[in-house]
Design an enzyme around this catalytic site. Structure first.
Site, mmCIF file in Angstrom:
data_model
loop_
_atom_site.group_PDB
_atom_site.id
_atom_site.type_symbol
_atom_site.label_atom_id
_atom_site.label_comp_id
_atom_site.label_asym_id
_atom_site.label_seq_id
_atom_site.Cartn_x
_atom_site.Cartn_y
_atom_site.Cartn_z
ATOM 1 N NE ARG A 180 18.831 -4.753 6.251
ATOM 2 C CZ ARG A 180 18.599 -6.058 6.470
ATOM 3 N NH1 ARG A 180 18.928 -6.965 5.566
ATOM 4 N NH2 ARG A 180 18.013 -6.450 7.571
ATOM 5 C CB SER A 201 17.634 -0.617 11.138
ATOM 6 O OG SER A 201 16.812 -1.603 11.702
ATOM 7 C CD GLU A 209 19.164 -1.070 7.134
ATOM 8 O OE1 GLU A 209 19.809 -1.635 8.027
ATOM 9 O OE2 GLU A 209 17.973 -1.308 6.898
HETATM 10 C C1 LIG Z 1 9.609 1.091 11.041
HETATM 11 C C2 LIG Z 1 10.440 0.578 9.903
HETATM 12 C C3 LIG Z 1 10.929 -0.718 9.930
HETATM 13 C C4 LIG Z 1 11.733 -1.193 8.905
HETATM 14 N N1 LIG Z 1 12.186 -2.489 8.959
HETATM 15 C C5 LIG Z 1 12.984 -2.979 7.982
HETATM 16 C C6 LIG Z 1 13.459 -4.333 8.040
HETATM 17 O O1 LIG Z 1 13.148 -5.087 8.940
HETATM 18 N N2 LIG Z 1 14.267 -4.753 7.046
HETATM 19 C C7 LIG Z 1 14.636 -3.960 5.996
HETATM 20 O O2 LIG Z 1 15.370 -4.416 5.123
HETATM 21 N N3 LIG Z 1 14.187 -2.674 5.924
HETATM 22 C C8 LIG Z 1 13.377 -2.172 6.879
HETATM 23 N N4 LIG Z 1 12.929 -0.873 6.815
HETATM 24 C C9 LIG Z 1 13.391 -0.012 5.722
HETATM 25 C C10 LIG Z 1 12.439 0.061 4.504
HETATM 26 O O3 LIG Z 1 11.158 -0.375 4.855
HETATM 27 C C11 LIG Z 1 12.967 -0.759 3.311
HETATM 28 O O4 LIG Z 1 14.277 -0.384 3.007
HETATM 29 C C12 LIG Z 1 12.084 -0.561 2.074
HETATM 30 O O5 LIG Z 1 12.482 -1.470 1.053
HETATM 31 C C13 LIG Z 1 12.133 0.854 1.528
HETATM 32 O O6 LIG Z 1 11.112 0.980 0.569
HETATM 33 P P1 LIG Z 1 10.594 2.401 0.086
HETATM 34 O O7 LIG Z 1 9.704 2.152 -1.099
HETATM 35 O O8 LIG Z 1 10.010 3.141 1.201
HETATM 36 O O9 LIG Z 1 11.971 3.038 -0.392
HETATM 37 P P2 LIG Z 1 12.348 4.579 -0.510
HETATM 38 O O10 LIG Z 1 12.784 5.091 0.815
HETATM 39 O O11 LIG Z 1 11.300 5.333 -1.217
HETATM 40 O O12 LIG Z 1 13.630 4.441 -1.454
HETATM 41 C C14 LIG Z 1 14.794 3.805 -1.003
HETATM 42 C C15 LIG Z 1 15.860 3.871 -2.105
HETATM 43 O O13 LIG Z 1 15.461 3.085 -3.212
HETATM 44 C C16 LIG Z 1 15.352 3.864 -4.397
HETATM 45 N N5 LIG Z 1 14.170 3.369 -5.108
HETATM 46 C C17 LIG Z 1 12.928 3.188 -4.588
HETATM 47 N N6 LIG Z 1 12.113 2.650 -5.520
HETATM 48 C C18 LIG Z 1 12.855 2.512 -6.650
HETATM 49 C C19 LIG Z 1 12.567 2.033 -7.974
HETATM 50 N N7 LIG Z 1 11.357 1.574 -8.330
HETATM 51 N N8 LIG Z 1 13.572 2.063 -8.898
HETATM 52 C C20 LIG Z 1 14.804 2.514 -8.573
HETATM 53 N N9 LIG Z 1 15.127 2.988 -7.346
HETATM 54 C C21 LIG Z 1 14.164 2.976 -6.399
HETATM 55 C C22 LIG Z 1 15.228 5.299 -3.929
HETATM 56 O O14 LIG Z 1 15.732 6.193 -4.909
HETATM 57 C C23 LIG Z 1 16.078 5.281 -2.655
HETATM 58 O O15 LIG Z 1 17.437 5.410 -3.000
HETATM 59 C C24 LIG Z 1 12.072 -0.360 7.811
HETATM 60 C C25 LIG Z 1 11.569 0.941 7.768
HETATM 61 C C26 LIG Z 1 10.744 1.399 8.787
HETATM 62 C C27 LIG Z 1 10.224 2.803 8.715
#
Ligand SMILES: Cc1cc2nc3c(=O)[nH]c(=O)nc-3n(C[C@H](O)[C@H](O)[C@H](O)COP(=O)(O)OP(=O)(O)OC[C@H]3O[C@@H](n4cnc5c(N)ncnc54)[C@H](O)[C@@H]3O)c2cc1C
Length: 340
Positions: free
Chosen positions: A165, A239, A336
């Site tokens: 992570r 998580s 996380e």
């Molecule tokens: C129900 C649920 C289950 C989940 N299960 C898992 C799991 O099993 N495993 C896991 O690893 N995660 C899990 N997650 C967490 C999440 O899905 C991941 O971390 C995912 O990669 C986040 O993507 P996002 O685009 O929504 O990120 P965001 O929340 O929009 O951004 C996360 C971070 O990344 C940065 N960021 C985003 N895009 C960019 C970019 N293009 N360039 C630079 N910085 C950027 C943002 O500034 C922020 O700091 C889960 C979430 C939910 C709600």
């Protein structure tokens, strides 16, 4: 021309549905939009904050920045040989859609990472992982733009320093780059990883003897849907805390008091990983609700907004959980989720 909004509410863009206001906000659809946004931020002397699907971000105070919601989509096969496919994917693509595409083509590598929310561009940030697989196993390289100078930089997998992570983008490169596109290395044939959790069992139940990537993705989807709250129904960020890694000697001491304590070996030498969900459950928070927020009744690791939560409710809940876990186990939980 890029449409830029002032004092824009961010709650609708976050799966936790708790938000604050961005000083300025825009949606990116292509590279030109990004460079226009960069010019705007420079003129206003404002930092830029990139938002993907908002599934790993909780915003607890107003942001004095230009927030850019990434919707730059698209993908293409960059090159392939008899064994591998190099797939180039734009960072605003939905991760779930990408996995669906990949398994529908019969490609191997993404099936265990099915049904993870968010965008492709956020996957390297915390090296997403689930069901025995990690993003790092399929990652080749990425293109990013410096958020101050606009200069392009290609990061190799090694340069991203992916860990549990974790990546360089959570440490020394935090908030410095816009990840624009990624190259993933997928396989045309590989051994499927069925060893984790209930995947193998479920395959047997379904009578599938020679599973394909799409079968694994379907099973993972089914297991996840039965365990995790759907953010569209119960807003959450998955998580909430990382599984803490503690020294072996500390673990052995804990095991004397809690012989049933679950654990995994860590990639770090001499360290043991403890499921944060178990610690939170043991600390009495599973299914516990405090006003509009609480820890999910089926999985104590998930902080849920049961309706109308404000940033303050989230902050208080995090403090409560961390304090009690520290008191009982002398372990510091680390979020996380990105808390802004
Ligand atoms: C129900 C649920 C289950 C989940 N299960 C898992 C799991 O099993 N495993 C896991 O690893 N995660 C899990 N997650 C967490 C999440 O899905 C991941 O971390 C995912 O990669 C986040 O993507 P996002 O685009 O929504 O990120 P965001 O929340 O929009 O951004 C996360 C971070 O990344 C940065 N960021 C985003 N895009 C960019 C970019 N293009 N360039 C630079 N910085 C950027 C943002 O500034 C922020 O700091 C889960 C979430 C939910 C709600």
């Amino acid at each position: 021309m890029l449409k830029i909004f002032k004092k824009h509410d961010l709650a609708p863009y976050l799966t936790m549905k708790v938000g604050a206001k961005a000083e300025y906000f825009a949606v990116l659809k292509n590279k030109a939009d990004f460079f226009e946004a960069l010019d705007f931020a420079k003129k206003k002397s404002l930092p830029i904050f990139i938002l993907g699907g908002g599934s790993n971000t909780v915003i607890v105070k107003n942001i004095k920045a230009l927030v850019l919601k990434n919707k730059i989509e698209g993908k293409k096969i960059k090159k392939e040989n008899s064994r591998e496919i190099y797939l180039e994917v734009m960072s605003g693509e939905s991760w779930m859609r990408l996995v669906n595409y990949s398994v529908s083509q019969g490609f191997y590598g993404l099936e265990n990472l099915a049904s993870i929310y968010g965008t492709v561009g956020a996957a390297p940030i915390q090296n997403i992982g689930a069901y025995g697989a990690e993003f790092s196993q399929v990652f080749d390289s990425l293109i990013a733009y410096d958020l101050k100078t606009g200069r392009e930089k290609i990061f190799s997998a090694k340069e991203c320093e992916l860990g549990y992570r974790d990546s360089i983008f959570k440490r020394k490169a935090k908030g410095k780059y816009f990840i624009y596109s990624l190259v993933l290395k997928l396989k045309k044939k590989a051994k499927l990883n069925l060893s984790y959790g209930a995947i193998g069992e479920e395959m047997k139940k379904r009578g599938i003897k020679n599973p394909e990537p799409k079968d694994v993705a379907q099973v993972v989807h089914q297991i996840r849907s039965s365990k995790l709250p759907n953010p569209a129904v119960l807003p959450n960020s998955g998580s909430f805390f990382k599984n803490p890694e503690i020294k072996n000697s500390v673990f052995l001491n804990l095991q004397k008091t809690y012989p049933e304590i679950p654990f995994f070996t860590s990639a770090k030498k001499g360290m043991i990983k403890i499921p944060a969900g178990w610690l939170i459950e043991k600390a009495g928070f599973k299914g516990k609700v405090f006003g509009p927020v609480g820890m999910y009744e089926w999985q104590a690791l998930i902080l849920v907004n049961y309706g109308g939560a404000k940033a303050w409710d989230i902050v208080k809940m995090i403090e409560r959980v961390k304090k009690e876990v520290k008191k009982r186990f002398a372990i510091d939980l680390e979020a996380e989720v990105n808390i802004i």
